[in-house]
Design an enzyme around this catalytic site. Structure first.
Site, mmCIF file in Angstrom:
data_model
loop_
_atom_site.group_PDB
_atom_site.id
_atom_site.type_symbol
_atom_site.label_atom_id
_atom_site.label_comp_id
_atom_site.label_asym_id
_atom_site.label_seq_id
_atom_site.Cartn_x
_atom_site.Cartn_y
_atom_site.Cartn_z
ATOM 1 N N GLY A 46 0.833 -1.195 0.000
ATOM 2 C CA GLY A 46 0.000 0.000 0.000
ATOM 3 C C GLY A 46 0.862 1.238 0.000
ATOM 4 O O GLY A 46 2.028 1.198 0.430
ATOM 5 N N GLN A 51 2.898 9.976 1.248
ATOM 6 C CA GLN A 51 4.203 9.296 1.247
ATOM 7 C C GLN A 51 5.038 9.668 0.034
ATOM 8 O O GLN A 51 6.244 9.417 0.020
ATOM 9 C CB GLN A 51 4.009 7.774 1.295
ATOM 10 C CG GLN A 51 3.429 7.296 2.614
ATOM 11 C CD GLN A 51 3.310 5.793 2.643
ATOM 12 O OE1 GLN A 51 2.318 5.240 2.199
ATOM 13 N NE2 GLN A 51 4.330 5.114 3.146
ATOM 14 N N CYS A 88 6.013 -0.200 7.158
ATOM 15 C CA CYS A 88 5.624 0.955 6.347
ATOM 16 C C CYS A 88 6.808 1.366 5.488
ATOM 17 O O CYS A 88 7.939 1.425 5.990
ATOM 18 C CB CYS A 88 5.221 2.105 7.272
ATOM 19 S SG CYS A 88 4.730 3.592 6.394
ATOM 20 N N LEU A 89 6.543 1.665 4.216
ATOM 21 C CA LEU A 89 7.629 2.078 3.314
ATOM 22 C C LEU A 89 8.277 3.376 3.781
ATOM 23 O O LEU A 89 9.407 3.664 3.400
ATOM 24 C CB LEU A 89 7.095 2.236 1.888
ATOM 25 C CG LEU A 89 6.605 0.947 1.214
ATOM 26 C CD1 LEU A 89 6.001 1.259 -0.146
ATOM 27 C CD2 LEU A 89 7.740 -0.064 1.073
ATOM 28 N N HIS A 130 -4.241 1.111 7.685
ATOM 29 C CA HIS A 130 -2.901 1.699 7.702
ATOM 30 C C HIS A 130 -2.805 2.859 6.700
ATOM 31 O O HIS A 130 -2.324 3.939 7.040
ATOM 32 C CB HIS A 130 -1.887 0.594 7.370
ATOM 33 C CG HIS A 130 -0.467 1.051 7.274
ATOM 34 N ND1 HIS A 130 0.518 0.614 8.122
ATOM 35 C CD2 HIS A 130 0.152 1.901 6.408
ATOM 36 C CE1 HIS A 130 1.663 1.191 7.793
ATOM 37 N NE2 HIS A 130 1.466 1.968 6.747
ATOM 38 N N GLU A 131 -3.288 2.617 5.476
ATOM 39 C CA GLU A 131 -3.156 3.657 4.445
ATOM 40 C C GLU A 131 -4.058 4.854 4.751
ATOM 41 O O GLU A 131 -3.659 6.005 4.535
ATOM 42 C CB GLU A 131 -3.464 3.080 3.057
ATOM 43 C CG GLU A 131 -2.524 1.968 2.606
ATOM 44 C CD GLU A 131 -1.054 2.289 2.776
ATOM 45 O OE1 GLU A 131 -0.656 3.467 2.645
ATOM 46 O OE2 GLU A 131 -0.284 1.360 3.065
ATOM 47 N N HIS A 134 -2.541 7.255 7.143
ATOM 48 C CA HIS A 134 -1.555 8.169 6.544
ATOM 49 C C HIS A 134 -2.205 9.491 6.125
ATOM 50 O O HIS A 134 -1.569 10.548 6.170
ATOM 51 C CB HIS A 134 -0.925 7.539 5.298
ATOM 52 C CG HIS A 134 0.265 6.673 5.559
ATOM 53 N ND1 HIS A 134 1.439 7.145 6.092
ATOM 54 C CD2 HIS A 134 0.470 5.353 5.326
ATOM 55 C CE1 HIS A 134 2.324 6.147 6.181
ATOM 56 N NE2 HIS A 134 1.751 5.055 5.732
HETATM 57 NI NI NI Z 1 2.672 3.209 5.625
#
Ligand code: NI
Length: 150
Positions: A46, A51, A88-89, A130-131, A134
């Site tokens: 995701g 991000q 998380c990226l 999670h997304e 953000h």
């Molecule tokens: Ni993330």
């Protein structure tokens, strides 16, 4: 294919509340394409617009069931509870356990501006939560129930 730079660590853009998407124009569709390319390139499941430095309410998710694009998403129903490891990226190399609902139903717009309903269980429910976090400047480490593992 175009990759965008993934913002990481203490980049303040990750802590901002994103604005709704008002106009799904060509440059916004290019952003969605680039977000998917960037997510797949980084082996993520995701990615949210902040991000890649864009403070708009849009996410892409693919937990192995195909690409889902959600514009102005809102969670409208949750059920149950699951505790599992999350990463998380934007926080490379870290994981921690987070409690999430085991079922999530969300509404959003697709890239044609049509309202869609997305349901997720297990990893998909986790990814949606999670997304969407953000988009409000919330990172999973804020919700970690145990130690953050590096
Ligand atoms: Ni993330």
């Amino acid at each position: 294919m175009a990759l965008r730079k993934i913002r990481t660590g203490k980049d303040p853009v990750l802590r901002k509340v994103c604005k709704p998407v008002n106009d799904i124009n060509d440059s916004f569709k290019t952003l969605l394409d680039d977000m998917a390319d960037t997510m797949y390139d980084a082996d993520g499941v995701g990615l949210a617009a902040p991000q890649v430095g864009v403070l708009r309410r849009a996410v892409v998710i693919d937990v192995g069931e195909g690409l889902v694009e959600l514009i102005n998403p809102e969670i409208i129903e949750t059920k149950g509870e699951q505790k599992d490891c999350e990463g998380c990226l934007s926080i490379p190399g870290a994981t921690a356990e987070v409690i999430r609902p085991s079922y999530v139903k969300a509404k959003a717009l697709n890239r044609d501006g049509e309202e869609i309903i997305v349901e997720g269980r297990g990893l998909m429910a986790r990814a949606i939560c999670h997304e969407l976090d953000h988009l409000d400047g919330i990172l999973y480490v804020d919700k970690a129930v145990g130690e953050i593992q590096y």
